[in-house]
Design an enzyme around this catalytic site. Structure first.
Site, PDB file in Angstrom:
ATOM      1  N   THR A 134     -32.052  -7.261  -7.669  1.00 40.76           N
ATOM      2  CA  THR A 134     -33.154  -7.789  -8.470  1.00 40.76           C
ATOM      3  C   THR A 134     -33.668  -9.113  -7.924  1.00 40.76           C
ATOM      4  OG1 THR A 134     -33.626  -8.720 -10.655  1.00 40.76           O
ATOM      5  CG2 THR A 134     -31.345  -8.767  -9.976  1.00 40.76           C
ATOM      6  N   ASP A 135     -34.898  -9.448  -8.287  1.00 37.61           N
ATOM      7  CA  ASP A 135     -35.435 -10.765  -7.918  1.00 37.61           C
ATOM      8  C   ASP A 135     -34.791 -11.886  -8.742  1.00 37.61           C
ATOM      9  OD1 ASP A 135     -36.649 -10.231 -10.378  1.00 37.61           O
ATOM     10  OD2 ASP A 135     -38.701 -10.484  -9.662  1.00 37.61           O
ATOM     11  N   GLU A 136     -34.087 -11.512  -9.828  1.00 33.88           N
ATOM     12  CA  GLU A 136     -33.520 -12.548 -10.706  1.00 33.88           C
ATOM     13  C   GLU A 136     -32.428 -13.357 -10.014  1.00 33.88           C
ATOM     14  OE1 GLU A 136     -32.792 -11.735 -14.750  1.00 33.88           O
ATOM     15  OE2 GLU A 136     -34.464 -10.346 -14.931  1.00 33.88           O
ATOM     16  N   TYR A 160     -26.284 -11.861 -16.312  1.00 37.31           N
ATOM     17  CA  TYR A 160     -26.745 -10.660 -15.601  1.00 37.31           C
ATOM     18  C   TYR A 160     -27.093 -11.002 -14.148  1.00 37.31           C
ATOM     19  CZ  TYR A 160     -30.194  -7.374 -13.749  1.00 37.31           C
ATOM     20  OH  TYR A 160     -30.887  -6.524 -12.923  1.00 37.31           O
ATOM     21  N   LYS A 164     -25.334  -9.793 -10.602  1.00 38.27           N
ATOM     22  CA  LYS A 164     -26.047  -9.093  -9.528  1.00 38.27           C
ATOM     23  C   LYS A 164     -25.948  -9.896  -8.224  1.00 38.27           C
ATOM     24  CE  LYS A 164     -28.218  -5.788  -9.706  1.00 38.27           C
ATOM     25  NZ  LYS A 164     -27.848  -4.352  -9.566  1.00 38.27           N
TER      26      LYS A 164
HETATM   27  P1  NAD Z   1     -30.629   1.061 -16.855  1.00 35.12           P
HETATM   28  O1  NAD Z   1     -29.839   0.155 -17.746  1.00 35.12           O
HETATM   29  O2  NAD Z   1     -31.789   1.792 -17.392  1.00 35.12           O
HETATM   30  O3  NAD Z   1     -29.645   2.142 -16.200  1.00 35.12           O
HETATM   31  C1  NAD Z   1     -28.370   1.825 -15.742  1.00 35.12           C
HETATM   32  C2  NAD Z   1     -27.590   3.130 -15.591  1.00 35.12           C
HETATM   33  O4  NAD Z   1     -26.288   2.813 -15.074  1.00 35.12           O
HETATM   34  C3  NAD Z   1     -27.374   3.889 -16.905  1.00 35.12           C
HETATM   35  O5  NAD Z   1     -27.667   5.252 -16.737  1.00 35.12           O
HETATM   36  C4  NAD Z   1     -25.900   3.676 -17.197  1.00 35.12           C
HETATM   37  O6  NAD Z   1     -25.310   4.750 -17.913  1.00 35.12           O
HETATM   38  C5  NAD Z   1     -25.328   3.560 -15.804  1.00 35.12           C
HETATM   39  N1  NAD Z   1     -24.063   2.804 -15.771  1.00 35.12           N
HETATM   40  C6  NAD Z   1     -23.799   1.607 -16.351  1.00 35.12           C
HETATM   41  N2  NAD Z   1     -22.523   1.252 -16.123  1.00 35.12           N
HETATM   42  C7  NAD Z   1     -21.973   2.233 -15.351  1.00 35.12           C
HETATM   43  C8  NAD Z   1     -20.703   2.428 -14.764  1.00 35.12           C
HETATM   44  N3  NAD Z   1     -19.710   1.530 -14.923  1.00 35.12           N
HETATM   45  N4  NAD Z   1     -20.481   3.532 -14.027  1.00 35.12           N
HETATM   46  C9  NAD Z   1     -21.479   4.445 -13.866  1.00 35.12           C
HETATM   47  N5  NAD Z   1     -22.705   4.328 -14.407  1.00 35.12           N
HETATM   48  C10 NAD Z   1     -22.952   3.226 -15.137  1.00 35.12           C
HETATM   49  O7  NAD Z   1     -31.035   0.144 -15.627  1.00 35.12           O
HETATM   50  P2  NAD Z   1     -32.345   0.177 -14.726  1.00 35.12           P
HETATM   51  O8  NAD Z   1     -33.379  -0.686 -15.350  1.00 35.12           O
HETATM   52  O9  NAD Z   1     -32.670   1.569 -14.383  1.00 35.12           O
HETATM   53  O10 NAD Z   1     -31.815  -0.592 -13.428  1.00 35.12           O
HETATM   54  C11 NAD Z   1     -31.174   0.114 -12.378  1.00 35.12           C
HETATM   55  C12 NAD Z   1     -30.782  -0.866 -11.287  1.00 35.12           C
HETATM   56  O11 NAD Z   1     -31.917  -1.538 -10.798  1.00 35.12           O
HETATM   57  C13 NAD Z   1     -29.815  -1.954 -11.759  1.00 35.12           C
HETATM   58  O12 NAD Z   1     -28.894  -2.198 -10.740  1.00 35.12           O
HETATM   59  C14 NAD Z   1     -30.715  -3.174 -11.953  1.00 35.12           C
HETATM   60  O13 NAD Z   1     -29.994  -4.356 -11.754  1.00 35.12           O
HETATM   61  C15 NAD Z   1     -31.742  -2.950 -10.874  1.00 35.12           C
HETATM   62  N6  NAD Z   1     -33.089  -3.513 -11.137  1.00 35.12           N
HETATM   63  C16 NAD Z   1     -33.732  -3.237 -12.303  1.00 35.12           C
HETATM   64  C17 NAD Z   1     -35.032  -3.716 -12.488  1.00 35.12           C
HETATM   65  C18 NAD Z   1     -35.824  -3.411 -13.748  1.00 35.12           C
HETATM   66  O14 NAD Z   1     -36.922  -3.925 -13.909  1.00 35.12           O
HETATM   67  N7  NAD Z   1     -35.331  -2.585 -14.636  1.00 35.12           N
HETATM   68  C19 NAD Z   1     -35.638  -4.479 -11.490  1.00 35.12           C
HETATM   69  C20 NAD Z   1     -34.921  -4.760 -10.315  1.00 35.12           C
HETATM   70  C21 NAD Z   1     -33.649  -4.249 -10.145  1.00 35.12           C
HETATM   71  O1  DAU Z   2     -36.982  -9.090 -12.608  1.00 33.59           O
HETATM   72  C1  DAU Z   2     -36.228  -7.926 -12.567  1.00 33.59           C
HETATM   73  C2  DAU Z   2     -35.476  -7.756 -13.864  1.00 33.59           C
HETATM   74  O2  DAU Z   2     -36.433  -7.372 -14.844  1.00 33.59           O
HETATM   75  C3  DAU Z   2     -34.348  -6.733 -13.786  1.00 33.59           C
HETATM   76  O3  DAU Z   2     -33.384  -7.183 -12.874  1.00 33.59           O
HETATM   77  C4  DAU Z   2     -33.714  -6.521 -15.162  1.00 33.59           C
HETATM   78  O4  DAU Z   2     -32.742  -5.501 -15.098  1.00 33.59           O
HETATM   79  C5  DAU Z   2     -34.806  -6.113 -16.135  1.00 33.59           C
HETATM   80  O5  DAU Z   2     -34.265  -5.965 -17.427  1.00 33.59           O
HETATM   81  C6  DAU Z   2     -35.933  -7.148 -16.141  1.00 33.59           C
HETATM   82  O6  DAU Z   2     -35.463  -8.392 -16.698  1.00 33.59           O
HETATM   83  P1  DAU Z   2     -36.390  -9.263 -17.702  1.00 33.59           P
HETATM   84  O7  DAU Z   2     -35.525 -10.132 -18.508  1.00 33.59           O
HETATM   85  O8  DAU Z   2     -37.507  -9.886 -16.954  1.00 33.59           O
HETATM   86  O9  DAU Z   2     -37.013  -8.032 -18.573  1.00 33.59           O
HETATM   87  P2  DAU Z   2     -37.280  -7.887 -20.137  1.00 33.59           P
HETATM   88  O10 DAU Z   2     -38.102  -6.649 -20.308  1.00 33.59           O
HETATM   89  O11 DAU Z   2     -36.046  -8.023 -20.941  1.00 33.59           O
HETATM   90  O12 DAU Z   2     -38.208  -9.127 -20.475  1.00 33.59           O
HETATM   91  C7  DAU Z   2     -39.436  -9.333 -19.793  1.00 33.59           C
HETATM   92  C8  DAU Z   2     -39.992 -10.646 -20.288  1.00 33.59           C
HETATM   93  O13 DAU Z   2     -40.394 -10.478 -21.650  1.00 33.59           O
HETATM   94  C9  DAU Z   2     -38.992 -11.788 -20.292  1.00 33.59           C
HETATM   95  O14 DAU Z   2     -39.667 -12.984 -19.984  1.00 33.59           O
HETATM   96  C10 DAU Z   2     -38.490 -11.835 -21.726  1.00 33.59           C
HETATM   97  C11 DAU Z   2     -39.688 -11.381 -22.520  1.00 33.59           C
HETATM   98  N1  DAU Z   2     -39.408 -10.635 -23.754  1.00 33.59           N
HETATM   99  C12 DAU Z   2     -38.545  -9.589 -23.688  1.00 33.59           C
HETATM  100  C13 DAU Z   2     -38.249  -8.855 -24.824  1.00 33.59           C
HETATM  101  C14 DAU Z   2     -37.270  -7.709 -24.768  1.00 33.59           C
HETATM  102  C15 DAU Z   2     -40.052 -10.969 -24.933  1.00 33.59           C
HETATM  103  O15 DAU Z   2     -40.861 -11.925 -24.991  1.00 33.59           O
HETATM  104  N2  DAU Z   2     -39.781 -10.240 -26.061  1.00 33.59           N
HETATM  105  C16 DAU Z   2     -38.886  -9.205 -26.055  1.00 33.59           C
HETATM  106  O16 DAU Z   2     -38.660  -8.582 -27.123  1.00 33.59           O
END
Ligand code: NAD
Ligand code: DAU
Length: 366
Positions: A134-136, A160, A164
């Site tokens: 992630t970019d985080e 988190y 990562k």
């Molecule tokens: P998600 O939470 O939707 O899915 C995570 C999946 O991992 C789920 O299906 C869960 O059951 C599985 N999981 C969790 N713990 C596990 C374990 N111990 N063993 C096997 N499976 C397990 O997450 P996502 O949003 O799809 O993110 C996927 C990946 O991408 C993550 O590594 C996250 O850090 C990364 N990522 C997410 C975003 C985003 O915007 N969502 C952006 C950048 C990177």
């Molecule tokens: O940047 C990549 C990341 O993006 C991934 O690594 C994470 O897995 C993914 O969950 C996401 O993280 P964020 O914290 O940016 O996503 P989230 O959707 O939780 O929140 C987006 C923005 O919106 C953040 O600034 C918090 C804000 N927010 C979020 C929720 C859930 C609100 O203002 N209200 C809300 O109810």
């Protein structure tokens, strides 16, 4: 032809990646390994369930012997590692699970890959461990700061992000120390179908449809760089095919938005959809504010997230210049597809939101 393990393939990005991959490469073998935590959902894999080269195993990535066994038994040569605890708010209230899965789980998978691919010699040269990050990990930006490059120093701010970052370092170390053929991509915020409605965009859409309040943290002026999930899948594809081993690649959308502007934009889109398609009023009679063309009245400013990162932005020049990567979706086209998916799949998100989705899935797969 690849024989691929996709960890976390029943989650949001993992399932979209698997749909994309199996459509593009139907001859490849894809084995999804997923523990089916609250975020994992078998229904996300419906589009590929019947594919002859698709397999699913419910397993925890922390179980190293099982990971080794799966790599051996199915002669796998590629891992795309997405399994993680992914929600920042949950990492603030309960960090332990994040350390367990994101750090120890990644290490478990690295150990298994090293053991089977290198030590046992299953595919000592032609293998790839791709880590989805992630970019985080780069921390937070001020409004005028340049976007994150691959050279930006890691400065994770939430449990988190720290977990990562630790996993990224382990992946790097397994390349330098043991010669494991790794790559890592650091992506910005994704959105699209099958996005669990605890995250901002699906939460706003589903709350409007249920006429619930729309929580905006703090002043709502935080900035995120949004990418349509299939464009992330395409970015991973480019790194797998052309990315140099041992390298990190940033993937982003060139699409920075203030949270409050995203929320208002979605309110306007849904108001417009309800005004032009009268059938929506019958399908969603509870969406009283949307029917009145006033979804924005549901916006509620709430207490800020502790340690909330102000801004993320990705400089994706390395991916575009070295790999020829560019996102295909505009934000307008991506968010329209996303909204239409949620409008067409209320059974998915209602079951997820009211907690009954496990029973619903059990019935589906009985
Ligand atoms: P998600 O939470 O939707 O899915 C995570 C999946 O991992 C789920 O299906 C869960 O059951 C599985 N999981 C969790 N713990 C596990 C374990 N111990 N063993 C096997 N499976 C397990 O997450 P996502 O949003 O799809 O993110 C996927 C990946 O991408 C993550 O590594 C996250 O850090 C990364 N990522 C997410 C975003 C985003 O915007 N969502 C952006 C950048 C990177
Ligand atoms: O940047 C990549 C990341 O993006 C991934 O690594 C994470 O897995 C993914 O969950 C996401 O993280 P964020 O914290 O940016 O996503 P989230 O959707 O939780 O929140 C987006 C923005 O919106 C953040 O600034 C918090 C804000 N927010 C979020 C929720 C859930 C609100 O203002 N209200 C809300 O109810």
């Amino acid at each position: 032809m690849k024989r691929m393990m996709v960890t976390g393939g029943a989650g949001f990005i993992g399932s979209n990646f698997v749909h994309y991959w199996m459509e593009q490469y139907p001859n490849d073998v894809v084995l999804v390994v997923d523990a089916l935590t609250y975020a994992g959902n078998m229904a996300n894999l419906d589009p590929v369930q019947q594919h002859p080269n698709f397999m699913f195993v419910q397993a925890d990535i922390c179980d190293t012997p099982q990971m080794e066994q799966l790599l051996r038994e199915h002669q796998l040569d590629t891992i795309v590692h997405l399994a993680a605890e992914s929600h920042v708010d949950r990492s603030i209230t309960g960090p332990d699970a994040f350390l367990e899965t994101n750090i120890m789980g990644t290490h478990s998978l690295l150990k298994a890959a090293r053991q089977v691919w290198i030590t046992e010699g299953q595919c000592p040269a032609q293998h790839r461990f791709h880590h989805v990050s992630t970019d985080e990990v780069y921390g937070t930006l001020a409004p005028e700061d340049p976007a994150f490059t691959e050279e930006t120093a890691y400065a994770p701010n939430s449990p988190y992000a720290a977990s990562k970052a630790a996993s990224d370092h382990l992946v790097r170390a397994y390349h330098h120390t043991y010669g494991l053929q790794v790559s890592t991509s650091n992506c910005s915020n994704n959105y699209g179908p099958y996005h669990f409605p605890e995250k901002l965009i699906p939460l706003i859409i589903t709350n409007i449809l249920a006429d619930k309040s729309l929580p905006v943290y703090g002043d709502g002026k935080q900035v995120r760089d949004w990418l349509y999930v299939t464009d992330h899948a395409r970015g991973i594809e480019k790194v797998l095919q052309q990315g140099r081993v041992g390298e990190n690649y940033n993937i982003g959308g060139h699409n920075e938005w203030h949270n409050i502007d995203i929320v208002n934009y979605i309110c306007q889109m849904i108001d417009k959809a309800f005004a032009t398609d009268k059938a929506l009023q019958e399908r969603y009679p509870e969406a009283i504010s949307a029917i009145a063309g006033q979804s924005a009245r549901l916006i509620t400013y709430v207490k800020d997230r502790p340690g909330h990162d102000r801004r993320y932005a990705i400089d994706a020049r390395k991916s575009s210049e070295e790999l020829g990567y560019q996102p295909l979706e505009s934000f307008q086209s991506g968010i329209e597809k996303t909204l239409n998916w949620y409008l067409d799949n209320p059974q998915w998100w209602r079951a997820v939101m009211d907690g009954s989705y496990r029973e619903w899935i059990a019935k589906q797969y009985a």
